[in-house]
Scaffold this active site. Structure first.
Site, short mmCIF file in Angstrom:
data_model
loop_
_atom_site.label_atom_id
_atom_site.label_comp_id
_atom_site.label_asym_id
_atom_site.label_seq_id
_atom_site.Cartn_x
_atom_site.Cartn_y
_atom_site.Cartn_z
N CYS A 15 3.49 62.14 62.93
CA CYS A 15 3.99 61.07 63.82
C CYS A 15 5.39 60.63 63.43
O CYS A 15 6.16 60.20 64.28
CB CYS A 15 3.02 59.89 63.81
N GLU A 63 -1.38 52.53 66.53
CA GLU A 63 -0.47 53.34 65.70
C GLU A 63 -0.11 54.55 66.54
O GLU A 63 -0.88 55.52 66.61
CB GLU A 63 -1.16 53.74 64.39
P1 NAD Z 1 -4.47 61.50 71.31
O1 NAD Z 1 -3.91 60.21 71.82
O2 NAD Z 1 -4.61 62.61 72.27
O3 NAD Z 1 -5.92 61.28 70.67
C1 NAD Z 1 -6.17 60.37 69.61
C2 NAD Z 1 -7.62 59.96 69.63
O4 NAD Z 1 -7.88 59.32 70.87
C3 NAD Z 1 -8.64 61.09 69.50
O5 NAD Z 1 -9.67 60.69 68.61
C4 NAD Z 1 -9.21 61.22 70.89
O6 NAD Z 1 -10.56 61.59 70.87
C5 NAD Z 1 -9.08 59.81 71.41
N1 NAD Z 1 -8.98 59.75 72.88
C6 NAD Z 1 -8.54 60.70 73.72
N2 NAD Z 1 -8.64 60.27 75.00
C7 NAD Z 1 -9.15 59.03 74.96
C8 NAD Z 1 -9.47 58.05 75.93
N3 NAD Z 1 -9.31 58.29 77.24
N4 NAD Z 1 -9.97 56.87 75.53
C9 NAD Z 1 -10.15 56.62 74.22
N5 NAD Z 1 -9.86 57.50 73.24
C10 NAD Z 1 -9.35 58.69 73.60
O7 NAD Z 1 -3.54 61.89 70.06
P2 NAD Z 1 -3.59 63.20 69.19
O8 NAD Z 1 -3.10 64.35 70.01
O9 NAD Z 1 -4.89 63.33 68.51
O10 NAD Z 1 -2.49 62.83 68.07
C11 NAD Z 1 -1.13 62.98 68.29
C12 NAD Z 1 -0.46 61.66 68.58
O11 NAD Z 1 -0.82 60.70 67.59
C13 NAD Z 1 1.04 61.76 68.50
O12 NAD Z 1 1.61 61.03 69.57
C14 NAD Z 1 1.40 61.11 67.18
O13 NAD Z 1 2.69 60.58 67.11
C15 NAD Z 1 0.36 60.06 67.10
N6 NAD Z 1 0.14 59.66 65.71
C16 NAD Z 1 0.54 58.43 65.31
C17 NAD Z 1 0.39 58.06 63.98
C18 NAD Z 1 0.81 56.70 63.48
O14 NAD Z 1 0.40 56.35 62.37
N7 NAD Z 1 1.57 55.94 64.23
C19 NAD Z 1 -0.17 58.96 63.08
C20 NAD Z 1 -0.56 60.21 63.53
C21 NAD Z 1 -0.40 60.56 64.85
#
Ligand code: NAD
Length: 484
Positions: free
Chosen positions: A258, A224
């Protein structure tokens, strides 16, 4: 009850997480055929837990953001999870039923059906922007489908992570669901675990890393992700009405959503009118910003700096940036950021390349609707697309000629709240779906089953092949297939 993974230095993070997964998996293996009653009991306990902890969760999210409007947490996190639980409860018995399928003539005498089986243990990775909903909504789907789960919360919403941990500890056994709090190193090890399915919600960039890690175990993923969700306003649509509807959505969580409208496509001669109307609407919703609890702050200093850098980049490359700051306040020392409208953009600007994810809204003028469609189709497939037009035929045209995870017509964002529809992106905005029935299917193995009766046609038509029954069967089939 214990459901926390306490990560101690003495063992590697991976080993500790792996031991926790083994504990849950072994409990699942002892009871792999999760009954309807068990599933309902888990949904019910989640419902009870949420009602009990809602105020503490709202306070925790508020702390994590330094200010998050409590109405937003209630409306966009707590209530949608409760709604999802209710929807799953209502339909679960029907979804769990085995479905009988059409049996081909080749299998004469047999019956066929599909059995929906839990996958086992689901890994859920949560971002910071809706740290309750995006952890618990996949959990609802996972539970409904009879699974157990481990949830990795976001390091940028640590207070919420702690309350979720306490809440789930209190209402669930460790073998049903575990919460894992921690930083990127924990997240990275978490996604290396051999889950039966991973639901990752986060950025496209990290989504790629997660999918690579999951590939090592051939763990299926639901990604997502994010992206640049456009809103297209047709020339015939009243610009004030469009601005009103968009301002409501864009103001939510200060654009850190998002599916927030990322940029607006309006007829060229209406750019200024849209900016004016949007400013008026936004100022009505938020007459002050700095100390206004209704206006959510930016999650971290780093995110705020990223947004300010992107605005500077746009200015340096020739954009016009207007700040909507109705009470003319100073934001020094806070993580609040007012809404910014950006016009005169070019495609080399970061605001036009990266997902915005904050209170910045580029407005782009188009010549014709075809140009607007072309503009969208020339870019990565977005998570959402919004189209403003009372004409249904043109609405249908947009549906058919563009790709996106979901669509709202004359509206923004609310498609995420409909449990009776799948939610998920396409291409760089994600893969797989959940919510409602699609969530149940996503977290189940649909197992095809053939049951042969007493009649065994193979005994007549098997090798040696050139026998009269086989020849009769083939000729009969070819007659059936003579026509398309
Ligand atoms: P992010 O990708 O930085 O982090 C998301 C999660 O991934 C966190 O729990 C983090 O700990 C984990 N993570 C970070 N690095 C990792 C790695 N190397 N390996 C595995 N896991 C890792 O995203 P964010 O800044 O927390 O959220 C913002 C993003 O999420 C935006 O791009 C937004 O559009 C997206 N988002 C999508 C939806 C959806 O339903 N499609 C909903 C909310 C947010």
């Amino acid at each position: 009850m214990t459901s926390t993974v306490t990560l101690e230095n003495s063992h590697s993070i991976y080993d500790q997480l792996s031991a926790s997964l083994s504990q849950i998996r072994s409990a699942y293996s002892k009871d792999p055929d999760t009954s309807y009653d068990t599933r309902i009991s888990r949904l019910k306990r989640l419902h009870t837990a949420l009602l009990e902890y809602k105020d503490r969760l709202i306070t925790a999210v508020n702390q994590d953001f330094s200010n998050r409007a409590s109405a937003e947490t209630m409306m966009a996190e707590i209530l949608p999870v409760l709604e999802g639980i209710r929807y799953n409860k209502k339909h679960l018995r029907k979804w769990m039923r085995q479905s009988t399928r059409h049996t081909p003539m080749m299998l004469l005498g047999a019956k066929t059906k599909v059995h929906y089986q839990p996958l086992g243990v689901i890994g859920i990775v949560v971002p910071w922007n809706f740290p309750i909903f995006l952890g618990l909504s996949p959990l609802v789907g996972a539970f409904a489908a009879g699974n157990r789960a481990m949830i990795k919360t976001s390091e940028f919403a640590p207070q919420t992570g702690l309350v979720l941990e306490e809440m789930l500890n209190k209402h669930f056994a460790a073998e049903e669901v575990m919460v894992v709090n921690g930083g990127v190193e924990v997240a990275s090890e978490f996604t290396r675990l051999a889950f039966d399915h991973i639901v990752f919600t986060g950025s496209t960039q990290v989504g790629r890393i997660v999918m690579r890690a999951a590939a090592e175990n051939l763990t299926p993923v639901t990604l997502e992700l994010g992206g640049k969700s456009p809103a297209i306003i047709h020339d015939s649509f009243p610009i004030e009405e469009a601005a009103k509807r968009i301002a409501f959505g864009k103001g939510l969580n200060a654009g850190q959503v998002c599916v927030s409208p990322d940029y607006i496509l309006v007829p060229k001669n209406k750019v200024a009118a849209f900016a004016r109307a949007f400013t008026e609407q936004f100022s009505t919703h938020y007459p002050t910003l700095r100390d206004n609890p209704d206006y959510t702050a930016i999650i971290t200093e780093r995110q705020r700096d990223r947004l300010l850098d992107n605005l500077n980049d746009a200015r340096e490359k020739g954009a016009t940036v207007e700040v909507i700051n109705p009470a003319n306040e100073n934001f020094d020392g806070t993580r609040k950021l007012p809404m910014h409208l950006v016009t005169e953009t070019t495609s080399d600007m970061r605001v036009m390349q990266e997902e915005i994810f904050g209170p910045i809204l580029p407005i782009i003028g188009y010549d014709s609707l075809e140009d607007a469609i072309h503009y969208v189709n020339d870019r990565d497939r977005p998570l959402a697309l919004y189209y403003f037009d009372w004409d249904n035929r043109r609405g249908e045209k947009i549906l058919r000629q563009t790709h996106s995870g979901g669509v709202c017509i004359n509206e923004v964002m609310t498609h995420t709240m409909v449990d009776d529809m799948p939610f998920g992106g396409v291409g760089p905005s994600g893969m797989g779906h959940y919510h409602g029935k699609e969530g149940f299917l996503n977290f189940s193995k649909a197992k095809g089953v053939v049951i042969k009766g007493k009649l065994d046609a193979n005994s007549l038509i098997g090798a040696p092949w050139n026998n009269k029954y086989f020849n009769f069967f083939v000729n009969f089939q070819l007659r059936r297939f003579k026509k398309f």
